[in-house]
Enzyme design. Structure first.
Site, short mmCIF file in Angstrom:
data_model
loop_
_atom_site.label_atom_id
_atom_site.label_comp_id
_atom_site.label_asym_id
_atom_site.label_seq_id
_atom_site.Cartn_x
_atom_site.Cartn_y
_atom_site.Cartn_z
N LEU A 166 48.02 31.42 45.46
CA LEU A 166 47.74 30.41 44.45
C LEU A 166 46.75 29.36 44.94
O LEU A 166 46.68 29.05 46.13
CB LEU A 166 49.04 29.73 44.02
N HIS A 167 46.02 28.79 43.99
CA HIS A 167 45.07 27.72 44.27
C HIS A 167 45.17 26.69 43.14
O HIS A 167 46.04 26.80 42.25
CB HIS A 167 43.65 28.26 44.42
N HIS A 197 45.57 27.84 39.51
CA HIS A 197 46.93 28.19 39.11
C HIS A 197 47.78 26.94 38.92
O HIS A 197 48.58 26.86 37.98
CB HIS A 197 47.59 29.09 40.16
N LEU A 221 40.44 30.66 31.84
CA LEU A 221 39.27 31.27 31.20
C LEU A 221 38.24 31.77 32.20
O LEU A 221 37.20 32.28 31.79
CB LEU A 221 38.63 30.27 30.24
N VAL A 249 38.74 26.20 36.72
CA VAL A 249 38.77 25.12 37.71
C VAL A 249 37.81 25.50 38.83
O VAL A 249 37.80 26.64 39.30
CB VAL A 249 40.19 24.90 38.27
N ARG A 257 40.11 35.51 45.78
CA ARG A 257 39.22 36.35 46.59
C ARG A 257 38.17 35.54 47.36
O ARG A 257 37.48 36.10 48.21
CB ARG A 257 38.54 37.40 45.72
#
Length: 295
Positions: A38-39, A42, A153, A181, A192
């Protein structure tokens, strides 16, 4: 508050049912499906769900069905402890972390296919990818039965596919698209990105830089073909960039705009999407322009 970690489908259903019984006035469930690592992108989805629902469920599942034979399923980044910490900091109530065996206890004989919307963009580059996405998201929707589900999106095609699937199959969930974001320098956040070398990371900025110029190029009166040529030329200024596709499509139907008509005359939203490899890392990005922005 530390989120509840759940690994079994039956337990997750029990917990959600118990919540609905305990909270007669706040029964709405929000759901954020992810593949983990996650970043902040998220985290923004989780926070949005927390603000709009009484319960927020986050799933972490690297879905093998959406990876092709030569793709990065085995090396896809995973860090469960870090993910749970971010989920806690963002306010998630339940983190669902099933195994592959839990999600697919026997060989799948059923799949969900959304036709036409998956013929272009990543669907053309990654055959079968969106069948895997639609199938696992359908399974997760049936397990969680959320009122709302939140998607970024950055993968606008995925949002369009999932929204169409829910409408076609009358799945009672509202799909909530959320803005991409980005890092401070413009690079779209992606799990990635960790694969990129420093030089690849530097050159990858050409993606967001190219997309930032799109509104101006459209205002100049470019057609679809002219815009695609201009974007490709801009991206090719970086020697490590290997273009998979640069495409312009109507949104959310993902059809081709009229070839000779200037894009600024479009009466429907336009998606300008691209996929580019830097070394072994394939990055996607896009800009979604609404009629008021292209006239």
């Amino acid at each position: 508050m530390t989120p509840l970690i759940v690994r079994r489908v039956a337990e997750l259903r029990e917990e959600i049912e118990a919540f609905r019984r305990r909270q007669p006035g706040k029964q709405e469930v929000g759901f954020v499906p992810t593949m983990g690592y996650l970043h902040e992108g998220h985290a923004s989805l989780i926070r949005r769900s927390v603000s709009e629902n009484g319960l927020t469920v986050l799933s972490i599942f690297v879905n093998p069905l959406q990876f092709g034979p030569n793709e990065d399923f085995e090396r896809y980044p995973r860090d469960e402890r870090r993910d749970v910490e971010l989920a806690e900091a963002s306010g998630a109530d339940i983190v669902f972390i099933p195994s592959v065996e839990e999600m697919y206890p026997e060989p799948m004989r059923t799949k969900v296919t959304v036709s036409e919307l998956t013929d272009r963009l990543c669907g053309a580059s990654r055959p079968g990818h969106f069948d895997g996405v639609a199938t696992v998201v359908s399974k997760l929707f049936h397990i969680v039965q959320p009122d709302r589900a939140y998607f970024g999106l950055k993968d606008a095609q995925q949002v369009a596919v999932i929204a169409r699937m829910t409408r076609d199959l009358h799945i009672p969930v509202d799909i909530v698209p959320c803005p991409t974001v980005r890092e401070a320098d413009g690079l779209a956040l992606s799990s990635r990105n960790v694969y990129l070398s420093p030089e690849e990371r530097k050159q990858a900025l050409v993606l967001s830089q190219s997309l930032a110029q799109v509104p101006g190029w459209i205002e100049d009166g470019m057609t679809e073909a002219e815009l695609a040529v201009r974007i490709r030329g801009r991206i090719r200024s970086q020697p490590l960039a290997d273009i998979d596709y640069v495409e312009i499509a109507t949104y959310p139907d993902l059809t081709q705009p009229p070839a000779e008509r200037p894009l600024r005359e479009s009466e429907v939203p336009l998606l300008v999407a691209l996929a580019v490899r830097f070394g072994k890392t394939r990055l996607i990005d896009n800009v979604l322009l609404f009629p008021s922005e292209v006239k």
